[in-house]
Every structure is written in C-alpha cells, then in structure tokens.
Design a protein around this motif. Structure first.
Motif, PDB file in Angstrom:
ATOM      1  N   SER A  16      34.141  31.511  37.503  1.00  0.00           N
ATOM      2  CA  SER A  16      33.915  32.358  36.338  1.00  0.00           C
ATOM      3  C   SER A  16      33.722  33.804  36.818  1.00  0.00           C
ATOM      4  N   LEU A  17      33.758  34.744  35.905  1.00  0.00           N
ATOM      5  CA  LEU A  17      33.596  36.157  36.256  1.00  0.00           C
ATOM      6  C   LEU A  17      32.244  36.437  36.922  1.00  0.00           C
ATOM      7  N   PRO A  18      31.130  35.931  36.394  1.00  0.00           N
ATOM      8  CA  PRO A  18      29.847  36.191  37.077  1.00  0.00           C
ATOM      9  C   PRO A  18      29.817  35.640  38.505  1.00  0.00           C
ATOM     10  N   GLU A  19      30.401  34.479  38.715  1.00  0.00           N
ATOM     11  CA  GLU A  19      30.431  33.910  40.065  1.00  0.00           C
ATOM     12  C   GLU A  19      31.249  34.790  41.008  1.00  0.00           C
ATOM     13  N   ALA A  20      32.369  35.287  40.536  1.00  0.00           N
ATOM     14  CA  ALA A  20      33.216  36.153  41.361  1.00  0.00           C
ATOM     15  C   ALA A  20      32.506  37.471  41.667  1.00  0.00           C
ATOM     16  N   LEU A  21      31.785  38.019  40.698  1.00  0.00           N
ATOM     17  CA  LEU A  21      31.050  39.269  40.929  1.00  0.00           C
ATOM     18  C   LEU A  21      29.921  39.082  41.933  1.00  0.00           C
TER      19      LEU A  21
END
Length: 118
Positions: A16-21
């Motif tokens: 997900s986007l938060p995990e990638a960030l």
C-alpha cells in the motif's frame, strides 16, 4: 450467467502507499547514516595521514639541517613550518622544527647538533 465466480474474493497483492512511504523513509535514513559514517571515516583517515606527514616532514627537516646546516623547502602547499636555532654551548645548537598541517595539527621535534672539533 454474467457473474464471474469468486470476484468478491479477489485479493490484491503488493504494497500500500503508506507501506511504500515508510520503506522509502527508512531507506533514506539508513543511507544518510551511512554517508555520515563515511564522512567521519574519511576525515579520520585524512587527519591520520596529515599527522604522519607532519612527523615525517619534521624529521626530514632536522636531518637536512644536520647534514647541510640549513633546512630544505619541501613543505607541501598549505602547510607551515618553522625552524629555530638556539646556542647550547660553544659548538652545539639546539634546533627546533615545528610543522603545522592544514587541519592545524602540530608536530614539534628538537635535536641537539654539535660540531666535532678537530
């Protein structure tokens, strides 16, 4: 008949986007830490090299003075040196050499040089 069986059970794979960030943030912090370590290590090696060079140059200056009666001018650019002579008896001199590196490390050597009378 238009329904595809199991469409409501399709699971998505990936991050997900938060995990990638969060992963990008941790990677950047790690890289910054390694760069800081590399900079400290490089500074330490540079300082150690300058210390070694300062002592070597001071010894070389004293050897040249003992052999020829004057110093030689091979001090590297940005380095400072000072040679002084103090009389220590009739035929002896105390010779002091001070070498300063660009990082302001200072090496000081002294030698008593006596001329043999014949």
């Amino acid at each position: 008949m238009g329904d595809v069986p199991g469409t409501d059970e399709i699971s998505q794979k990936g991050f997900s986007l938060p995990e990638a960030l969060i992963a990008a943030f941790l990677l950047s912090v790690s890289i910054l830490g390694l760069l800081n370590y590399y900079q400290s290590l490089t500074y330490g090696f540079m300082r150690q090299w300058q210390v070694q060079q300062a002592w070597s140059e001071a010894h070389s200056q004293l050897e040249a003075y003992a052999a020829t009666g004057r110093s030689h001018e091979t001090v590297m650019k940005g380095w400072e040196y000072q040679l002084s002579e103090i009389s220590a008896g009739q035929s002896c001199q105390r010779v002091n050499v001070v070498i300063r590196s660009p990082a302001k490390y200072q090496a000081i050597l002294q030698r008593l040089i006596c001329k043999s009378g014949g």
